[in-house]
Design a protein around this motif. Sequence first.
Motif, PDB file in Angstrom:
ATOM      1  N   LEU A   1       0.835  -1.193   0.000  1.00 30.30           N
ATOM      2  CA  LEU A   1       0.000   0.000   0.000  1.00 30.30           C
ATOM      3  C   LEU A   1       0.876   1.250   0.000  1.00 30.30           C
ATOM      4  CD1 LEU A   1      -3.302   0.531   1.846  1.00 30.30           C
ATOM      5  CD2 LEU A   1      -1.542   2.302   2.024  1.00 30.30           C
TER       6      LEU A   1
ATOM      7  N   LYS B   1       0.600   5.503  -0.145  1.00 36.12           N
ATOM      8  CA  LYS B   1      -0.181   6.736  -0.094  1.00 36.12           C
ATOM      9  C   LYS B   1       0.735   7.866   0.350  1.00 36.12           C
ATOM     10  CE  LYS B   1      -4.301   8.864   2.011  1.00 36.12           C
ATOM     11  NZ  LYS B   1      -4.850   9.308   0.700  1.00 36.12           N
TER      12      LYS B   1
ATOM     13  N   THR C   1      -4.700   6.284  -3.430  1.00 37.90           N
ATOM     14  CA  THR C   1      -4.002   5.212  -2.733  1.00 37.90           C
ATOM     15  C   THR C   1      -3.719   4.079  -3.714  1.00 37.90           C
ATOM     16  OG1 THR C   1      -5.091   5.774  -0.660  1.00 37.90           O
ATOM     17  CG2 THR C   1      -4.113   3.590  -0.816  1.00 37.90           C
TER      18      THR C   1
ATOM     19  N   TYR D   1      -2.700   0.185  -4.268  1.00 36.97           N
ATOM     20  CA  TYR D   1      -2.807  -1.088  -3.577  1.00 36.97           C
ATOM     21  C   TYR D   1      -1.910  -2.122  -4.239  1.00 36.97           C
ATOM     22  CZ  TYR D   1      -6.925   1.069  -1.493  1.00 36.97           C
ATOM     23  OH  TYR D   1      -7.766   1.922  -0.815  1.00 36.97           O
TER      24      TYR D   1
END
Length: 243
Positions: free
Chosen positions: A110, A112, A204, A206
């Motif tokens: 992940l 961000k 974001t 993934y």
Amino acid sequence: MKLIRFAYQNEQSYGVLENETVRTLNGTQNNVVPLADVKLLAPSFPSKIICVGLNYHDHIREMKLPQPVEPLIFLKAPSALNHPGDPIELTPFSNQIELEGELALVIGKLAKNVSEEEALSSLMGYTCFNDVTARDLQRRDSQFCRAKSFDTFACMGPWVETQLDPSNLTIQTYLNGELKQNSNTKEMIFGVPKLVSFVSHMMTLYPGDVISTGSPGGTCTMKSGDVVEVKIEGIGSLRNSVV
């Protein structure tokens, strides 16, 4: 290390390519099967495919467009995903469907709001990508979505290479064995760390998501019966027919 997703005996699995064999990574299994016996699949199943436009100097000259001051980002529908060796299906809605060989990044964790310094650690690795484009529709529409998102228009593979320096790689695309695109990733306007950081500050990312980093010059039209092959130094070759 080369990570692959594949089908074998009616089951889909992940594995590691070792010479001409595949070592499966599913659960507690550690089976080894010949590469020739498996069907290669697109190496990830992304929740989104983010693409970068006008990121090579030669492609900008070819398109007669100004150089962007920041990355030009657009999305390709995940349903456009296409596997190594599977056909690219032409659509009757376009008379100018073109190849675009590209280096693609596969997200590994992940991500961000990551910095450029953190960007490479967010990646699983790198693969080949053909950002198939209905060029006439791209010119006609105010957005790229339709031109880029027909089924089979996101060819990806054959695997993810995890250990690679993306800053200086030869990238080539062949049509029926004839070299059409011949460039190097050092010709990118915005490099890999910049792109990952830039995108992660918008959305974001993934694991499994894909960022395709843009096409060099030499894009050209494909027709039924053609075979297109994207080759990237250190990764391998992605080959698809056109029907």
